[in-house]
Scaffold this active site. Structure first.
Site, PDB file in Angstrom:
ATOM      1  N   ASP A 100       5.862  -7.280   3.451  1.00  0.00           N
ATOM      2  CA  ASP A 100       4.615  -7.028   4.582  1.00  0.00           C
ATOM      3  C   ASP A 100       5.442  -6.997   5.782  1.00  0.00           C
ATOM      4  O   ASP A 100       4.762  -6.841   7.015  1.00  0.00           O
ATOM      5  CB  ASP A 100       3.603  -7.918   4.598  1.00  0.00           C
ATOM      6  CG  ASP A 100       3.916  -9.386   4.860  1.00  0.00           C
ATOM      7  OD1 ASP A 100       5.171  -9.787   4.897  1.00  0.00           O
ATOM      8  OD2 ASP A 100       2.911 -10.212   5.119  1.00  0.00           O
ATOM      9  N   SER A 101       6.702  -7.190   5.995  1.00  0.00           N
ATOM     10  CA  SER A 101       7.507  -7.047   7.160  1.00  0.00           C
ATOM     11  C   SER A 101       7.688  -5.602   7.480  1.00  0.00           C
ATOM     12  O   SER A 101       8.104  -4.999   8.546  1.00  0.00           O
ATOM     13  CB  SER A 101       9.209  -7.451   6.857  1.00  0.00           C
ATOM     14  OG  SER A 101       9.580  -6.558   5.743  1.00  0.00           O
TER      15      SER A 101
ATOM     16  N   ASP B  89       4.506  -7.302  -1.650  1.00  0.00           N
ATOM     17  CA  ASP B  89       3.864  -8.593  -0.787  1.00  0.00           C
ATOM     18  C   ASP B  89       2.462  -8.612  -1.056  1.00  0.00           C
ATOM     19  O   ASP B  89       1.846  -7.429  -0.553  1.00  0.00           O
ATOM     20  CB  ASP B  89       4.472  -8.403   0.620  1.00  0.00           C
ATOM     21  CG  ASP B  89       5.384  -9.789   0.731  1.00  0.00           C
ATOM     22  OD1 ASP B  89       5.150 -10.736   0.074  1.00  0.00           O
ATOM     23  OD2 ASP B  89       5.881  -9.544   1.904  1.00  0.00           O
TER      24      ASP B  89
ATOM     25  N   LYS C  72       4.535 -10.893  -4.567  1.00  0.00           N
ATOM     26  CA  LYS C  72       5.154 -11.983  -3.828  1.00  0.00           C
ATOM     27  C   LYS C  72       4.050 -12.615  -2.862  1.00  0.00           C
ATOM     28  O   LYS C  72       3.086 -11.869  -2.340  1.00  0.00           O
ATOM     29  CB  LYS C  72       6.214 -11.770  -3.041  1.00  0.00           C
ATOM     30  CG  LYS C  72       6.622 -12.862  -2.175  1.00  0.00           C
ATOM     31  CD  LYS C  72       8.122 -12.746  -1.694  1.00  0.00           C
ATOM     32  CE  LYS C  72       8.035 -11.896  -0.264  1.00  0.00           C
ATOM     33  NZ  LYS C  72       7.119 -12.214   0.832  1.00  0.00           N
TER      34      LYS C  72
ATOM     35  N   GLU D  39       3.130 -16.172   0.079  1.00  0.00           N
ATOM     36  CA  GLU D  39       3.666 -17.175   0.736  1.00  0.00           C
ATOM     37  C   GLU D  39       2.894 -18.533   0.497  1.00  0.00           C
ATOM     38  O   GLU D  39       1.832 -18.532   0.543  1.00  0.00           O
ATOM     39  CB  GLU D  39       3.595 -16.735   2.318  1.00  0.00           C
ATOM     40  CG  GLU D  39       4.376 -15.332   2.568  1.00  0.00           C
ATOM     41  CD  GLU D  39       4.256 -15.095   3.983  1.00  0.00           C
ATOM     42  OE1 GLU D  39       3.761 -15.884   4.867  1.00  0.00           O
ATOM     43  OE2 GLU D  39       5.288 -13.799   4.431  1.00  0.00           O
TER      44      GLU D  39
ATOM     45  N   GLU E   4      13.038 -18.978   2.816  1.00  0.00           N
ATOM     46  CA  GLU E   4      13.259 -18.171   4.273  1.00  0.00           C
ATOM     47  C   GLU E   4      13.822 -18.991   5.323  1.00  0.00           C
ATOM     48  O   GLU E   4      12.874 -20.263   5.673  1.00  0.00           O
ATOM     49  CB  GLU E   4      12.240 -17.292   4.581  1.00  0.00           C
ATOM     50  CG  GLU E   4      12.521 -16.492   5.984  1.00  0.00           C
ATOM     51  CD  GLU E   4      11.448 -15.417   6.016  1.00  0.00           C
ATOM     52  OE1 GLU E   4      10.714 -14.912   5.334  1.00  0.00           O
ATOM     53  OE2 GLU E   4      11.799 -14.881   7.233  1.00  0.00           O
TER      54      GLU E   4
HETATM   55  O1  KIV Z   1       8.170  -9.283   4.007  1.00  0.00           O
HETATM   56  C1  KIV Z   1       9.214  -9.460   3.845  1.00  0.00           C
HETATM   57  O2  KIV Z   1      10.102  -8.526   3.926  1.00  0.00           O
HETATM   58  C2  KIV Z   1       9.684 -10.796   3.358  1.00  0.00           C
HETATM   59  C3  KIV Z   1      11.269 -10.833   3.093  1.00  0.00           C
HETATM   60  C4  KIV Z   1      12.088 -10.622   4.248  1.00  0.00           C
HETATM   61  C5  KIV Z   1      11.386 -12.101   2.130  1.00  0.00           C
HETATM   62  O3  KIV Z   1       8.945 -11.406   2.890  1.00  0.00           O
END
Ligand code: KIV
Length: 279
Positions: free
Chosen positions: A45-46, A84, A114, A116, A183
């Protein structure tokens, strides 16, 4: 070529082979990483920051994620694609996590998801794993909680936080996660967690002792220049190269040297006879 599976990732840890992971957000970045043999692509989600221009990941939606994961899946032939779960797609509870995790696989074509958090998300992890959705955990600095943490800072430097992170990592493993991202965690703590867990740890700003490393595509390619994290390394200065190319393009269009006739299409000019009569 056979696609990487979560079992392959487990085998890499067992055989002491380091696991390279990179984020990808679209067809082109996925093709570049996939062709380079990166075994795991994370549609993080970056993308909210580096692709959509938001200040944080909080504003990314399920629809954003599904659209980008689909594009990545079209560009990838061999990598395991991890999608994510965005903010508020699993925080309400296991039911939401299951429904939204399922959507990332069914509609997005991800192979794993993924999310968090540590102990507080284990119910969600458990429910997804039971339903056949492979889950990657993510602890340490978890950007979706930036408002709770009051900024992006290293986690686990003191005894209390270090103990909490170790417990979170073990809880995720017990709930069935196939790996866990660490992280912004001090290198010595990542070493301890990596030795204690049987599942692979994937570090970002977590030092050299993790079983794998994940980096943001735009950071290692030198594409995102707003902010350069301490933990990244630029392998290419792509933004600088692209600016140079863009300026050359503008200048050649301006002076008429682009396009040439070689970059154009020809016709039999007798077909132009009588054109002046056309209305
Ligand atoms: O959103 C993302 O890109 C991430 C990574 C940096 C681990 O969670």
């Amino acid at each position: 070529m056979r696609r990487t599976s979560v079992r392959d990732i487990a085998r890499m840890k067992a055989e002491g082979r380091r696991i390279p992971v990179v984020t990808a957000y679209d067809y082109t970045s996925a093709r570049i990483a996939d062709d380079a043999g990166i075994p795991v692509l994370l549609v993080g989600d970056s993308l909210g920051m580096v692709v959509l221009g938001y200040e944080s990941t909080i504003h990314v939606t399920m629809d954003d994620m599904i659209s980008h994961i689909r594009a990545v899946s079209r560009g990838s032939k061999q990598a395991l694609i991890v999608g994510d779960l965005p903010f508020m797609s699993y925080q309400v509870g296991g039911e939401d996590a299951l429904r939204n995790g399922g959507r990332l696989l069914q509609e997005g074509y991800a192979h794993a998801v993924k999310l968090e958090g540590g102990a507080r998300v284990v119910e969600s992890v458990h429910r997804m794993v039971e339903a056949g959705i492979p889950v990657m955990g993510h602890i340490g600095l978890t950007p979706q909680s930036v408002n709770e943490f009051g900024g992006y800072r290293v986690r686990g430097r003191d005894k209390v936080e270090a103990g909490e992170l170790m417990s979170d990592a073990l809880a995720l493993q017990d709930a069935g996660a196939f790996s866990v991202v660490l992280e912004l965690v001090p290198a010595a703590l990542s070493r301890e967690i990596s030795q204690r867990l049987s599942i692979p740890t994937i570090g970002i700003g977590a030092g050299p002792h993790c079983d794998g490393q994940v980096q943001v595509f735009h950071d290692i390619m030198g594409l995102y220049t707003d902010f350069v994290p301490k933990h990244t390394r630029r392998y290419v200065e792509a933004a600088a190269l692209m600016s140079e190319g863009m300026a050359a393009y503008a200048s050649q269009v301006g002076d008429g040297s682009f396009p040439s006739l070689d970059e154009s299409f020809s016709m039999d000019e007798s077909a132009l006879e009588g054109l002046e009569a056309a209305r």
